[in-house]
Design a protein around this motif. Structure first.
Motif, PDB file in Angstrom:
ATOM      1  N   GLU A 302       0.780  -1.510   0.252  1.00  0.00           N
ATOM      2  CA  GLU A 302       0.071   0.256   0.254  1.00  0.00           C
ATOM      3  C   GLU A 302       0.554   1.395   0.305  1.00  0.00           C
ATOM      4  OE1 GLU A 302       0.670  -0.782   4.454  1.00  0.00           O
ATOM      5  OE2 GLU A 302       0.104  -2.375   2.543  1.00  0.00           O
ATOM      6  N   ILE A 303       1.912   0.635  -0.103  1.00  0.00           N
ATOM      7  CA  ILE A 303       3.358   2.603   0.228  1.00  0.00           C
ATOM      8  C   ILE A 303       3.197   2.994  -1.024  1.00  0.00           C
ATOM      9  CG2 ILE A 303       5.682   3.295   0.534  1.00  0.00           C
ATOM     10  CD1 ILE A 303       6.051   0.980   2.615  1.00  0.00           C
ATOM     11  N   ASP A 304       2.577   4.539  -0.910  1.00  0.00           N
ATOM     12  CA  ASP A 304       2.023   5.300  -2.181  1.00  0.00           C
ATOM     13  C   ASP A 304       2.016   4.182  -3.869  1.00  0.00           C
ATOM     14  OD1 ASP A 304       2.821   6.934  -0.655  1.00  0.00           O
ATOM     15  OD2 ASP A 304       5.390   6.857  -0.693  1.00  0.00           O
ATOM     16  N   SER A 305       1.172   3.395  -3.369  1.00  0.00           N
ATOM     17  CA  SER A 305       0.627   2.647  -4.378  1.00  0.00           C
ATOM     18  C   SER A 305      -0.817   3.442  -5.330  1.00  0.00           C
ATOM     19  CB  SER A 305       0.535   1.557  -4.324  1.00  0.00           C
ATOM     20  OG  SER A 305       1.067   0.599  -3.638  1.00  0.00           O
ATOM     21  N   GLY A 309       2.447   9.569  -7.956  1.00  0.00           N
ATOM     22  CA  GLY A 309       3.592   9.391  -7.746  1.00  0.00           C
ATOM     23  C   GLY A 309       4.137   8.393  -8.940  1.00  0.00           C
ATOM     24  N   TYR A 310       3.773   7.751  -8.972  1.00  0.00           N
ATOM     25  CA  TYR A 310       4.290   6.821 -10.235  1.00  0.00           C
ATOM     26  C   TYR A 310       4.423   7.312 -11.028  1.00  0.00           C
ATOM     27  CZ  TYR A 310       5.266   3.490  -6.520  1.00  0.00           C
ATOM     28  OH  TYR A 310       5.178   3.242  -5.365  1.00  0.00           O
ATOM     29  N   HIS A 404       9.645   8.080  -6.861  1.00  0.00           N
ATOM     30  CA  HIS A 404       8.555   6.914  -7.435  1.00  0.00           C
ATOM     31  C   HIS A 404       8.619   7.329  -9.410  1.00  0.00           C
ATOM     32  CE1 HIS A 404       6.255   7.203  -3.493  1.00  0.00           C
ATOM     33  NE2 HIS A 404       7.785   7.138  -3.117  1.00  0.00           N
ATOM     34  N   PHE A 405       8.254   6.098  -9.601  1.00  0.00           N
ATOM     35  CA  PHE A 405       8.625   6.262 -11.277  1.00  0.00           C
ATOM     36  C   PHE A 405       8.309   4.311 -11.597  1.00  0.00           C
ATOM     37  CE2 PHE A 405      12.489   6.864  -9.842  1.00  0.00           C
ATOM     38  CZ  PHE A 405      13.476   5.801 -10.224  1.00  0.00           C
TER      39      PHE A 405
END
Length: 416
Positions: A302-305, A309-310, A404-405
């Motif tokens: 769940e972290i930064d999903s 961000g990505y 994030h990417f």
């Protein structure tokens, strides 16, 4: 003494000279030894000696010939004719037949169409008795076993035969193994090998001598897009759980390209509307955990999903610094002033790109530098998330940054 004349006068000559008496007298004049035992003399026939035309009469010293009328019991060459063999399939065993079951003869049955028993090793499968039969190849790798009871060692038996070139052997497409018993290196070759058995979701692949958890989209543009989430840290500062990594290390798009290259990947750059939608699905998948630097992240999917961000940076760059397509839609047809860097796997291929078919006022602007890139905004309230806009970033001759990417594999070049 005069030389002996051999008795070669045919019966026809005697008949023309007036019958048997004259023939005898003639024989006596010609042969001084008439009446004596002589091996050259043909014995008289035991038939009727009346001289009628219905038969023939022979006398001592005279040979006779008989013309066959063609109705005798021998062939024209004088040999006795053998009866023709009965055909295979008549229900009787006629040598050299070994069996004959009449209409039941079958190459898949007990007795073949050649009237031979159907046995293991003859290359014919006896249904109900044999599972396979590869003839002289029985027992060899990839063929039938010696007892015709099933396959011999082969790819697909869940045992790795390394001496036969197998790298792996699995019945599940998710564990980095293709049906051909070689390592899966991308979602594209997983799709090609497993077909409809491979569904969109998490998979293992093997790249750069290591296993990597990836997201495979098996639907968009025919399927086969490969994604990896990367996170240098998290923006969630949860001090109650010290295992949560924080203090993220933001990277520019150019630096992100280098980081993705560690796994033989590249920074995500959309090549079609379907490709962008597939990336949104991967970034938004809660079960798809990111990797941190060179190791797997702790098990906190769940972290930064989130898409925001990505997909905040992507691999689309200005072709010529200071030149842009202000107010044009961001895709390779409407805005050729921006482009994807050539894929290392296909350096001669000009890659199309597609971010949007809707223009954004004053964007992308002309402040773009050689290392600049765009920062993308997303509406994550909408489901699926939608692109809200983008802006050119030039900060100390560097582009947009993100901790994030998405990395991707560029082996699938677009639709098809």
């Amino acid at each position: 003494m005069h030389e002996r004349i051999l008795p070669r006068i045919r019966v026809g000559v005697a008949a023309r000279m007036g019958g048997g008496v004259l023939a005898v007298a003639l024989a006596g004049c010609l042969d001084r030894n008439a009446g004596l035992d002589d091996p050259t003399v043909v014995e008289p026939s035991t038939g009727d000696s009346s001289g009628s035309s219905s038969g023939s009469t022979t006398f001592p010293g005279i040979m006779t010939t008989t013309v066959d009328s063609g109705h005798g019991g021998s062939d024209s060459d004088g040999t006795t004719a053998e009866p023709a063999p009965e055909p295979c399939g008549n229900g009787k065993i006629d040598p050299p037949e070994l069996c004959d079951q009449g209409e039941a003869n079958s190459d898949a049955g007990e007795c073949t169409l050649a009237c031979r028993w159907n046995v293991c090793g003859d290359g014919r499968v006896h249904l109900g008795d044999e599972a396979c039969d590869d003839g002289p190849d029985n027992g060899k790798y990839g063929h039938c076993d010696m007892k015709c009871g099933g396959p011999a060692e082969r790819c697909g038996d869940l045992s790795v035969q390394a001496d036969e070139g197998e790298q792996c052997d699995s019945s599940d497409p998710h564990f980095a193994c293709l049906k051909e018993c070689t390592w899966a290196t991308s979602c594209t070759n997983i799709k090609a090998s497993w077909g409809d058995e491979a569904k969109t979701g998490l998979y293992l692949i093997r790249r750069m001598s290591q296993f990597l958890t990836v997201w495979c989209d098996m639907d968009a543009d025919g399927g086969g897009y490969t994604f990896v989430k990367y996170a240098s840290g998290t923006v969630l500062d949860d001090m109650n759980d010290p295992q949560y990594p924080f203090n993220p290390e933001p990277l520019t798009a150019v630096e992100a390209e280098q980081k993705c290259g560690y796994w033989g990947l590249r920074l995500f750059a959309p090549r079609s509307p379907g490709h962008l939608a597939a990336a949104v699905g991967a970034a938004n998948a809660k079960q798809f955990a990111p990797i941190q630097k060179d190791t797997l992240f702790p098990p906190y999917p769940e972290i930064d999903s989130d898409v925001e961000g990505y997909l905040s940076i992507m691999g689309v760059y200005p072709v010529t610094p200071g030149t842009s397509c202000v107010g044009k839609a961001l895709n390779s047809e409407d805005c050729p002033e921006w482009a994807i860097k050539p894929d290392p796997l296909h350096p001669d291929v000009v890659l199309p790109y597609w971010v949007s078919d809707t223009s954004i006022a004053n964007q992308p602007n002309t402040t773009a530098c050689a290392g600049c890139s765009l920062f993308y905004h997303w509406n994550i309230v909408a489901q699926p998330p939608q692109l809200a806009g983008y802006i050119t970033i030039n900060m100390m001759n560097k582009g947009a940054i993100s901790s994030h990417f998405l990395c991707e594999l560029g082996d699938k070049l677009g639709p098809g």
